[in-house]
Design a protein around this motif. Structure first.
Motif, PDB file in Angstrom:
ATOM      1  N   PHE B 242       0.749  -1.190  -0.107  1.00  0.00           N
ATOM      2  CA  PHE B 242      -0.015  -0.089  -0.089  1.00  0.00           C
ATOM      3  C   PHE B 242       0.864   1.355  -0.030  1.00  0.00           C
ATOM      4  O   PHE B 242       1.957   1.280   0.378  1.00  0.00           O
ATOM      5  CB  PHE B 242      -0.878   0.178   1.269  1.00  0.00           C
ATOM      6  CG  PHE B 242      -0.266  -0.005   2.517  1.00  0.00           C
ATOM      7  CD1 PHE B 242       0.014   0.963   3.300  1.00  0.00           C
ATOM      8  CD2 PHE B 242       0.077  -1.461   3.039  1.00  0.00           C
ATOM      9  CE1 PHE B 242       0.749   1.096   4.563  1.00  0.00           C
ATOM     10  CE2 PHE B 242       0.565  -1.626   4.369  1.00  0.00           C
ATOM     11  CZ  PHE B 242       1.001  -0.338   4.752  1.00  0.00           C
ATOM     12  N   GLU B 243       0.290   2.388  -0.408  1.00  0.00           N
ATOM     13  CA  GLU B 243       0.999   3.508  -0.484  1.00  0.00           C
ATOM     14  C   GLU B 243       0.907   4.104   0.996  1.00  0.00           C
ATOM     15  O   GLU B 243       0.035   4.131   1.515  1.00  0.00           O
ATOM     16  CB  GLU B 243       0.385   4.582  -1.664  1.00  0.00           C
ATOM     17  CG  GLU B 243       0.756   4.084  -2.831  1.00  0.00           C
ATOM     18  CD  GLU B 243       0.172   4.991  -4.069  1.00  0.00           C
ATOM     19  OE1 GLU B 243       0.031   6.255  -3.650  1.00  0.00           O
ATOM     20  OE2 GLU B 243       0.269   4.664  -5.266  1.00  0.00           O
ATOM     21  N   ALA B 244       1.913   4.893   1.107  1.00  0.00           N
ATOM     22  CA  ALA B 244       2.167   5.593   2.359  1.00  0.00           C
ATOM     23  C   ALA B 244       3.176   6.899   2.074  1.00  0.00           C
ATOM     24  O   ALA B 244       4.072   6.735   1.344  1.00  0.00           O
ATOM     25  CB  ALA B 244       2.643   4.775   3.544  1.00  0.00           C
ATOM     26  N   GLU B 245       2.873   7.823   3.071  1.00  0.00           N
ATOM     27  CA  GLU B 245       3.523   9.036   2.976  1.00  0.00           C
ATOM     28  C   GLU B 245       4.749   8.867   4.009  1.00  0.00           C
ATOM     29  O   GLU B 245       4.361   8.766   5.090  1.00  0.00           O
ATOM     30  CB  GLU B 245       2.908  10.408   2.994  1.00  0.00           C
ATOM     31  CG  GLU B 245       3.501  11.373   2.379  1.00  0.00           C
ATOM     32  CD  GLU B 245       2.526  12.686   2.682  1.00  0.00           C
ATOM     33  OE1 GLU B 245       1.758  12.860   1.426  1.00  0.00           O
ATOM     34  OE2 GLU B 245       2.447  13.552   3.492  1.00  0.00           O
ATOM     35  N   LEU B 246       5.994   9.182   3.770  1.00  0.00           N
ATOM     36  CA  LEU B 246       7.174   9.270   4.692  1.00  0.00           C
ATOM     37  C   LEU B 246       7.135  10.611   5.171  1.00  0.00           C
ATOM     38  O   LEU B 246       7.437  11.601   4.440  1.00  0.00           O
ATOM     39  CB  LEU B 246       8.378   9.006   4.045  1.00  0.00           C
ATOM     40  CG  LEU B 246       8.834   7.711   3.937  1.00  0.00           C
ATOM     41  CD1 LEU B 246      10.430   7.597   3.105  1.00  0.00           C
ATOM     42  CD2 LEU B 246       9.035   6.910   5.255  1.00  0.00           C
ATOM     43  N   VAL B 253      11.361   9.440  11.659  1.00  0.00           N
ATOM     44  CA  VAL B 253      10.373   9.147  10.611  1.00  0.00           C
ATOM     45  C   VAL B 253       9.335   8.351  10.664  1.00  0.00           C
ATOM     46  O   VAL B 253       9.569   7.186  11.311  1.00  0.00           O
ATOM     47  CB  VAL B 253      11.511   8.602   9.503  1.00  0.00           C
ATOM     48  CG1 VAL B 253      10.698   8.111   8.285  1.00  0.00           C
ATOM     49  CG2 VAL B 253      12.557   9.267   9.211  1.00  0.00           C
ATOM     50  N   SER B 254       8.141   8.791  10.245  1.00  0.00           N
ATOM     51  CA  SER B 254       7.075   7.784  10.346  1.00  0.00           C
ATOM     52  C   SER B 254       6.362   7.683   9.025  1.00  0.00           C
ATOM     53  O   SER B 254       6.560   8.538   8.129  1.00  0.00           O
ATOM     54  CB  SER B 254       6.021   8.637  11.306  1.00  0.00           C
ATOM     55  OG  SER B 254       5.643   9.670  10.587  1.00  0.00           O
ATOM     56  N   LEU B 255       5.453   6.624   8.866  1.00  0.00           N
ATOM     57  CA  LEU B 255       4.785   6.480   7.563  1.00  0.00           C
ATOM     58  C   LEU B 255       3.316   6.584   7.791  1.00  0.00           C
ATOM     59  O   LEU B 255       2.766   6.404   8.738  1.00  0.00           O
ATOM     60  CB  LEU B 255       4.747   4.829   7.203  1.00  0.00           C
ATOM     61  CG  LEU B 255       6.209   4.526   6.809  1.00  0.00           C
ATOM     62  CD1 LEU B 255       6.135   3.051   6.733  1.00  0.00           C
ATOM     63  CD2 LEU B 255       6.418   4.758   5.241  1.00  0.00           C
ATOM     64  N   ARG B 256       2.711   7.298   6.820  1.00  0.00           N
ATOM     65  CA  ARG B 256       1.340   7.686   7.018  1.00  0.00           C
ATOM     66  C   ARG B 256       0.589   7.225   5.651  1.00  0.00           C
ATOM     67  O   ARG B 256       0.802   7.414   4.684  1.00  0.00           O
ATOM     68  CB  ARG B 256       1.153   9.069   7.147  1.00  0.00           C
ATOM     69  CG  ARG B 256      -0.305   9.609   7.525  1.00  0.00           C
ATOM     70  CD  ARG B 256      -0.282  11.165   7.686  1.00  0.00           C
ATOM     71  NE  ARG B 256      -1.797  11.411   7.772  1.00  0.00           N
ATOM     72  CZ  ARG B 256      -2.281  11.306   8.897  1.00  0.00           C
ATOM     73  NH1 ARG B 256      -1.688  10.662  10.044  1.00  0.00           N
ATOM     74  NH2 ARG B 256      -3.690  11.457   9.096  1.00  0.00           N
ATOM     75  N   ALA B 257      -0.547   6.276   6.072  1.00  0.00           N
ATOM     76  CA  ALA B 257      -1.341   5.825   5.382  1.00  0.00           C
ATOM     77  C   ALA B 257      -2.721   5.391   5.859  1.00  0.00           C
ATOM     78  O   ALA B 257      -2.871   5.246   6.998  1.00  0.00           O
ATOM     79  CB  ALA B 257      -0.638   4.428   4.732  1.00  0.00           C
ATOM     80  N   LYS B 279       5.892   9.926  -1.107  1.00  0.00           N
ATOM     81  CA  LYS B 279       5.112   8.671  -1.213  1.00  0.00           C
ATOM     82  C   LYS B 279       5.836   7.661  -1.395  1.00  0.00           C
ATOM     83  O   LYS B 279       6.726   7.771  -2.347  1.00  0.00           O
ATOM     84  CB  LYS B 279       3.887   8.690  -1.973  1.00  0.00           C
ATOM     85  CG  LYS B 279       2.674   9.650  -1.597  1.00  0.00           C
ATOM     86  CD  LYS B 279       1.352   9.336  -2.235  1.00  0.00           C
ATOM     87  CE  LYS B 279       0.355   9.681  -1.396  1.00  0.00           C
ATOM     88  NZ  LYS B 279      -0.840   9.456  -2.299  1.00  0.00           N
ATOM     89  N   VAL B 280       5.793   6.520  -0.756  1.00  0.00           N
ATOM     90  CA  VAL B 280       6.577   5.094  -1.008  1.00  0.00           C
ATOM     91  C   VAL B 280       5.308   4.196  -1.059  1.00  0.00           C
ATOM     92  O   VAL B 280       4.522   4.398  -0.636  1.00  0.00           O
ATOM     93  CB  VAL B 280       7.617   5.044   0.029  1.00  0.00           C
ATOM     94  CG1 VAL B 280       8.735   5.975  -0.191  1.00  0.00           C
ATOM     95  CG2 VAL B 280       6.924   4.961   1.701  1.00  0.00           C
ATOM     96  N   ILE B 281       5.888   2.693  -1.530  1.00  0.00           N
ATOM     97  CA  ILE B 281       5.162   1.761  -1.286  1.00  0.00           C
ATOM     98  C   ILE B 281       5.614   0.914  -0.311  1.00  0.00           C
ATOM     99  O   ILE B 281       6.868   0.603   0.029  1.00  0.00           O
ATOM    100  CB  ILE B 281       5.108   0.729  -2.755  1.00  0.00           C
ATOM    101  CG1 ILE B 281       4.408   1.916  -3.622  1.00  0.00           C
ATOM    102  CG2 ILE B 281       4.270  -0.209  -2.355  1.00  0.00           C
ATOM    103  CD1 ILE B 281       4.631   1.212  -4.977  1.00  0.00           C
ATOM    104  N   VAL B 282       4.708   0.496   0.754  1.00  0.00           N
ATOM    105  CA  VAL B 282       5.118  -0.298   2.029  1.00  0.00           C
ATOM    106  C   VAL B 282       4.711  -1.647   1.605  1.00  0.00           C
ATOM    107  O   VAL B 282       3.575  -1.883   0.867  1.00  0.00           O
ATOM    108  CB  VAL B 282       4.176   0.416   3.231  1.00  0.00           C
ATOM    109  CG1 VAL B 282       4.695  -0.601   4.150  1.00  0.00           C
ATOM    110  CG2 VAL B 282       4.533   1.606   3.463  1.00  0.00           C
ATOM    111  N   GLY B 283       5.438  -2.506   1.893  1.00  0.00           N
ATOM    112  CA  GLY B 283       5.141  -4.093   1.696  1.00  0.00           C
ATOM    113  C   GLY B 283       5.243  -4.798   3.017  1.00  0.00           C
ATOM    114  O   GLY B 283       6.593  -4.746   3.535  1.00  0.00           O
TER     115      GLY B 283
END
Lengths: 279, 365
Positions: B242-246, B253-257, B279-283
């Protein structure tokens, strides 16, 4: 319930089937009927025409004694078998090449062969006559042997192309990896698998050559070189006199070989026409 | 020695590029699986090795032999096809003997080698039957027998199990692996089934659109997928992506999705300097979730259970966290019911991040 079901099957299946059979077999019956009648009986309108009152073999005897019917049969056999062989060899190679060897013009070549089939014989025999004359084959059985394939090859090629298509390509590729050459693959794998197709193409060629009329009429003139269809019509119809009995006797005798060929191979013929390769 | 080398191999069909710049060196006795969705070029690659497809550019070697122009029959390979390609008009014996016959071996040798292969595969009783008298599994064995009878340098398999039912497929998979160990021959195996690839391959080559995506051992691919495609393709059920914002910088650093945030551990944060506010993709793999009793912002993902899928040895739950849907493994026995709430804790060590444009793994760089 059961009676109803049987009744409906009779109406839906057997009645139409019987009607169709009568329609198909009536000419054959009429032919046999005529063969065994004397001329007097044949032209007597007071007698029941569907029944033979005094059977006679006179017509058959006449056919064999007054004409060279056996010679015509031999001629027809020769022409039909040679034309069939030539057509089968050419069609097998052509169909295999078009279907399996990937060359750029394989599609157009297939279509071109088919277009050749669409040209009516009545048009084609004029240029063919010219060629036959140039080749000094006029009034020779070879004229027929060489011209019949012009209409046999296109049909057979298309029939066999459909057949080759139904053989999985992997089978050939596997044989290739196994170390077989193209020719060996053709002989050991393709040909045995296509046997029903080859047989039906052969039957088709044989019957068409056997019955062919136009080219035989155009290219053959001497009595001893005629084929059965031409021989009968030219020798047993004199002016406006039809020797019906002998004509029908000839037709009956000539249809026996074809009927035999069909009855031997009918199963293969049907399988070949539907192009079914069952693994 | 039968090492197989493909160097810069390309295959074009008119304008379509089927295989592009394929480089791979397959070691002697290695079992390599080419895997990917249909149309990815795996079968074309195999067929180029077999000699059934011409090579547009590049070089292929078997051992020291340069085989680009060598006809299939001279490459000393054997191939098993998806539809088995048995010759229907020949008996099993003749099917197996065909290649030896073509190579003009003596009758005694042929008989002995066919017997030998039949024994290995347990098909001695079928030798005089025709292919249509055999079941799918038996045909498969005959196809294998036909391949091994010649003792080739390389085995090529083109999805040989895909016509079998699931149970038989699993069983044959095992047997194939045993057979490979016994025969100790180089093998190249094409499949679209990633489980087949994972269980059978010494090394797996994942392909997509004619390109190699990643080459590695099954667990390498599973643990360190090079890109988003490999991450999603290998593993069943598939990895959650899923996509998330760093957000943030330095250690925080946190991921927001969806409607949750996850604080990344400081040792991971260093990888993401270039991705701040992007944005990055988190797996995250389904089994890389734990459960927490309470929601703690930044540490857990609060989710609602939508579907519970018990499959016996494991139970998977499909859950929603805002607009992000996830699958999580929750152990063999669970009391979780649909529509209940859960708090999932991802195992950060096993988490993957992918660049949204190049789709490549960020952690790997």
């Amino acid at each position: 319930m059961v009676i109803e079901r049987v009744g409906s099957k009779v109406i839906k299946f057997y009645v139409p089937l019987a009607a169709y059979l009568i329609f198909l077999l009536f000419p054959f019956y009429w032919m046999v009927n005529t063969v065994f009648k004397s001329n007097t009986e044949l032209y007597n309108l007071d007698l029941n025409p569907f029944y033979i009152h005094s059977p006679t073999l006179h017509n058959i005897v006449r056919l064999f004694t007054e004409t060279i019917f056996l010679r015509w049969m031999a001629n027809t056999f020769f022409v039909a078998i040679m034309a069939t062989l030539i057509s089968l060899v050419a069609s097998l190679l052509a169909a295999y090449a078009i279907q399996r060897l990937q060359f750029k013009t394989s599609g157009p070549t297939g279509v071109a062969i088919f277009l050749g089939y669409l040209i009516p014989q009545t048009i084609l025999f004029i240029p063919l006559a010219h060629i036959i004359f140039k080749l000094r084959l006029w009034d020779s059985l070879w004229a027929l042997v060489l011209t019949y394939p012009t209409f046999l090859i296109p049909f057979c090629t298309w029939l066999l192309m459909g057949y080759f298509k139904s053989i999985p390509k992997e089978m050939e590729e596997c044989a290739m990896i196994d170390g077989a050459s193209r020719i060996k693959i053709f002989r050991r794998i393709i040909l045995p698998l296509c046997l029903p197709g080859v047989l039906s193409a052969g039957i088709f060629c044989f019957t068409l050559s056997w019955n062919e009329y136009l080219y035989a009429l155009a290219f053959i003139s001497s009595t001893a070189k005629k084929t059965v269809p031409i021989g009968l019509v030219t020798e047993l119809v004199r002016g406006d006199v039809y020797h019906w009995g002998a004509l029908m006797a000839g037709a009956l005798c000539a249809s026996v070989p074809v009927a035999l060929v069909y009855s031997f191979f009918v199963e293969h013929y049907v399988a070949g026409m539907t192009g079914a390769l069952k693994e | 020695m039968a090492e197989v080398r493909l160097e810069n191999v390309c295959k074009h069909f008119d304008d379509v590029v089927a295989v592009d710049d394929f480089n791979l060196s397959i070691r002697d006795k290695e079992f390599v699986v080419l895997v990917g969705p249909s149309g990815c070029g795996k079968t074309t690659t195999l067929r180029m090795i077999a000699g059934l497809e011409s090579i547009t550019s590049g070089d292929v070697y078997i051992g020291d032999r340069f085989i680009n122009k060598l006809p299939a029959k001279d490459r000393n390979i054997a191939m098993v096809f998806q539809n088995y390609a048995l010759y229907p008009h020949m008996t099993v014996f003749d099917n197996m003997a065909f290649s030896l016959e073509m190579r003009k071996r003596s009758k005694e040798e042929i008989k002995q080698r066919v017997q030998e292969a039949a024994e290995i595969l347990g098909i001695q009783g079928l030798l005089f039957r025709r292919p249509k008298q055999l079941s799918g599994g038996q045909r498969q064995r005959v196809a294998l027998g036909r391949a091994i009878v010649r003792k080739p340098e390389v085995f090529l398999f083109d999805e040989p199990l895909s016509n079998l039912d699931a149970k038989l497929r699993a069983q044959t998979r095992l047997e194939l692996k045993k057979l490979h160990e016994r025969l100790a021959t180089t093998a190249v195996y094409v499949t679209h089934d990633q489980i087949e690839a994972m269980t059978m391959g010494d090394r797996i080559v994942v392909m997509l659109d004619g390109f190699i995506q990643q080459v590695g051992s099954p667990l390498e691919l599973y643990d360190r997928p090079a890109n988003k495609f490999v991450a999603g393709f290998i593993g069943s059920p598939a990895m959650n992506l899923f996509e998330a914002e760093l957000n943030g910088a330095g250690d925080g650093v946190s991921l927001r999705a969806g409607d949750f945030t996850l604080d990344l551990p400081p040792e991971k944060a260093k990888y993401f300097q270039d991705y701040a506010e992007q944005k990055v993709i988190v797996g995250i793999r389904p089994e890389d979730f734990k459960q927490a009793d309470e929601h703690s912002p930044g540490k857990t993902i609060p989710v609602t259970v939508e579907v519970v899928e018990p499959i016996g040895n494991e139970t998977y739950v499909n859950v929603a966290a805002g607009d992000v849907t996830l699958t999580a493994a929750v152990g063999r026995r669970t009391v979780i019911k649909p529509h209940s709430s859960l708090n999932l804790v991802p195992i950060f060590d096993n988490m993957h991040l992918f660049d949204i444009r190049s789709q490549k793994s960020i952690l790997k760089n």
